[in-house]
Design an enzyme around this catalytic site. Structure first.
Site, PDB file in Angstrom:
ATOM      1  N   HIS A 139       0.816  -1.231   0.000  1.00 48.90           N
ATOM      2  CA  HIS A 139       0.000   0.000   0.000  1.00 48.90           C
ATOM      3  C   HIS A 139       0.845   1.275   0.000  1.00 48.90           C
ATOM      4  CE1 HIS A 139      -3.669  -2.216   0.441  1.00 48.90           C
ATOM      5  NE2 HIS A 139      -3.384  -2.669   1.633  1.00 48.90           N
ATOM      6  N   ASP A 176      -3.090 -10.455  -2.438  1.00 47.66           N
ATOM      7  CA  ASP A 176      -3.615  -9.938  -1.166  1.00 47.66           C
ATOM      8  C   ASP A 176      -5.059  -9.473  -1.407  1.00 47.66           C
ATOM      9  OD1 ASP A 176      -2.334  -8.557   1.606  1.00 47.66           O
ATOM     10  OD2 ASP A 176      -4.095  -7.528   0.808  1.00 47.66           O
ATOM     11  N   HIS A 178      -6.548  -6.936  -0.456  1.00 49.68           N
ATOM     12  CA  HIS A 178      -6.655  -5.490  -0.682  1.00 49.68           C
ATOM     13  C   HIS A 178      -5.919  -5.096  -1.966  1.00 49.68           C
ATOM     14  CE1 HIS A 178      -6.917  -6.220   3.740  1.00 49.68           C
ATOM     15  NE2 HIS A 178      -7.982  -5.456   3.588  1.00 49.68           N
ATOM     16  N   ASP A 264      -5.069 -12.700   3.332  1.00 51.23           N
ATOM     17  CA  ASP A 264      -6.273 -12.117   3.916  1.00 51.23           C
ATOM     18  C   ASP A 264      -7.505 -12.299   3.027  1.00 51.23           C
ATOM     19  OD1 ASP A 264      -5.011 -10.423   2.178  1.00 51.23           O
ATOM     20  OD2 ASP A 264      -4.832  -8.752   3.579  1.00 51.23           O
TER      21      ASP A 264
HETATM   22 ZN   LIG Z   1      -4.237  -7.030   2.693  1.00 49.63          ZN
END
Ligand SMILES: [Zn+2]
Length: 373
Positions: A139, A176, A178, A264
Site C-alpha cells: 500500500h 492480497d 486489498h 487475507d
Molecule cells: Zn491485505
C-alpha cells in the site's frame, strides 16, 4: 528444486501498538491488539519449523536496504518522516499505520529482505523464494505510508532488479485481498513492469483498484486490476488466473514474476470478505510456478503482505511454500474441508462478469514494449 526463505526475528518486533479500529483514538470501544501484529507471521514461521519444511528451504539472510535503494521508489521526505517517527518512538505514518521505536530499521530490513530474495533468484542460487517480511509494503506509495505499510518492499526489490541486474520485464501478481495500490502507483507509467492485482472490490483503499485503472503514458496497458466481488472463493480466483493472469503473463513474457502475497482473502480473515482456503492458494501457486517455468526459467519471488487470521494464515502459507519447494509435509489443514462446506467455492456468474471485463485488457499488452531503466 531450491526455495529460498527470508526471515528475521526483528520483523516481529515492529511495534504497531494497540487500536480499536476507530480513528482518531476515541473512547467508543476498548482498544485492542492492532490487526497487523506479529502473531500471524510468527505462527506461519512456527508451522514451517514444526512441519519440518524449514529444513528443506535455503535460508537467505536479510540485510537492511540502503537509503539509496529506498530512494528509487520513495521521496526523501517520506523516508525521513518514517525515520523521524521511529526515532521519536511513536507516531503514525498516516492513518491506520502506527510505528514504534526501531520500526525504521526494521522496515529497512524488510525492504532489504525483498532485495536479497530477488538477488538469490536472479543469480540462480535458488529457483524461487518466499520472503516472510514485516512490515508489509504494497500500500505504500512514493510519498505516503498507509494500510500498515511503511516502504513498498516489492517495488523497491523490482527497481533493484531493473537497476542492478538489467532485468527489462517484470510482472507482479498481487493476491492480497486489498488492492496493491502502492505497487500500481510506482509502476503506473512503466511498461517494463506489468502490475496485476486481484482483490476484493473497493475494500482498501477506498475507491482504488478499478478495472479502468490500466496504466498511463508509456505504461498504458501495463496495469490490470481484477476487483472481485466480496464472497469470491477458489473458483473465482482460478478463473481470474485462467482468463486474466496467465494470458497476460504469456503476452508480456516476463523475465521474473513477483507475488506480493497476502493471505487475507481466506474465508476466516477479519479484514476481508472472501472465501479462499489453503487448497485454493495452493492451486494459484501451482499455476504461477508452471507459468514461471514456461516463461522465465521458474524465477518467482514472493514477498509477504497481509493476512490477519492467527489460526489460518499458517496453513495458507504452508500450502504455498510446499508448492514452491515441491516438498509435501503431510500436515492436514483442518479448516479446508469445513470451509468448502460453507459454500462460495465455485465461480459465480457475477464474479465471472468482472473477470471477463478485466480479461479484455490483456490485448492492451504489447509484448515488444518492455523497456530498460
Ligand atoms: Zn491485505
Amino acid at each position: 528444486m531450491a526455495t529460498g526463505f527470508v526471515f528475521h526475528e526483528l520483523y516481529l518486533w515492529h511495534n504497531t501498538w494497540n487500536w480499536a479500529q476507530v480513528f482518531p483514538p476515541s473512547l467508543t470501544v476498548q482498544p485492542g491488539t492492532h490487526a497487523e501484529n506479529p502473531e500471524t507471521k510468527r505462527r506461519l514461521r512456527n508451522l514451517l519449523e514444526v512441519s519440518g519444511i524449514l529444513d528443506h528451504l535455503v535460508p537467505i539472510k536479510p540485510r537492511p536496504a540502503t537509503v539509496e535503494e529506498l530512494a528509487r521508489v520513495h521521496t526523501a521526505a517520506h523516508i525521513e518522516k518514517i525515520r523521524e517517527i521511529s526515532e521519536r518512538g511513536y507516531g503514525d505514518a498516516s492513518s491506520l499505520t502506527p510505528l514504534g521505536a526501531g520500526s525504521y530499521e526494521i522496515a529497512l530490513l524488510a525492504a532489504g529482505g525483498a532485495i536479497v530474495a530477488m538477488d538469490a533468484v536472479i543469480e540462480g542460487k535458488v529457483d524461487n523464494a518466499y520472503a516472510l517480511i514485516r512490515p508489509p509494503g504494497h500500500h505504500a506509495t512514493s510519498d505516503v505510508g498507509m494500510g500498515f505499510c511503511l516502504f513498498s518492499n516489492a517495488a523497491i526489490a523490482i527497481r533493484h532488479a531493473q537497476k542492478m541486474h538489467g532485468i527489462k520485464r517484470i510482472a507482479t501478481v498481487d493476491w492480497d485481498v486489498h488492492h496493491g495500490n502502492g505497487t500500481q502507483a510506482v509502476f503506473y507509467d512503466d511498461p517494463g513492469v506489468l502490475t496485476i492485482s486481484i482483490h476484493q472490490n473497493n475494500l482498501f483503499p477506498a475507491n482504488s483498484g478499478a478495472v479502468s485503472e490500466n496504466g498511463e503514458g508509456e505504461g498504458k496497458g501495463y496495469n490490470i486490476n481484477v476487483p472481485l466481488p466480496s464472497g469470491s472463493g477458489p473458483g473465482a480466483y482460478q478463473v481470474a488466473f485462467e482468463r486474466v493472469v496467465l494470458p497476460a503473463l504469456e503476452r508480456f513474457q516476463p523475465e521474473l514474476i513477483v507475488v506480493p502475497s497476502g493471505f487475507d482473502a481466506s474465508g476466516v480473515d477479519p479484514m476481508g470478505r472472501m472465501q479462499m482456503n489453503s487448497s485454493g492458494y495452493r492451486v494459484l501457486a501451482r499455476m504461477l510456478l508452471d507459468a514461471a517455468r514456461e516463461l522465465c526459467g521458474g524465477r518467482l519471488v514472493m514477498t509477504h503482505e497481509g493476512g490477519y487470521s492467527e489460526m489460518y494464515v499458517p496453513y495458507c502459507g504452508l500450502a504455498v511454500i510446499e508448492e514452491l519447494s515441491g516438498h509435501r509435509t503431510g500436515v492436514e489443514d483442518p479448516w479446508d474441508k469445513l470451509m468448502a462446506a460453507w459454500g462460495g467455492m465455485a465461480a459465480e456468474p457475477h464474479q465471472i462478469a468482472v473477470i471477463d471485463e478485466a480479461a479484455k485488457l490483456v490485448a492492451n499488452i504489447n509484448k515488444a514494449r518492455g523497456t530498460k531503466r
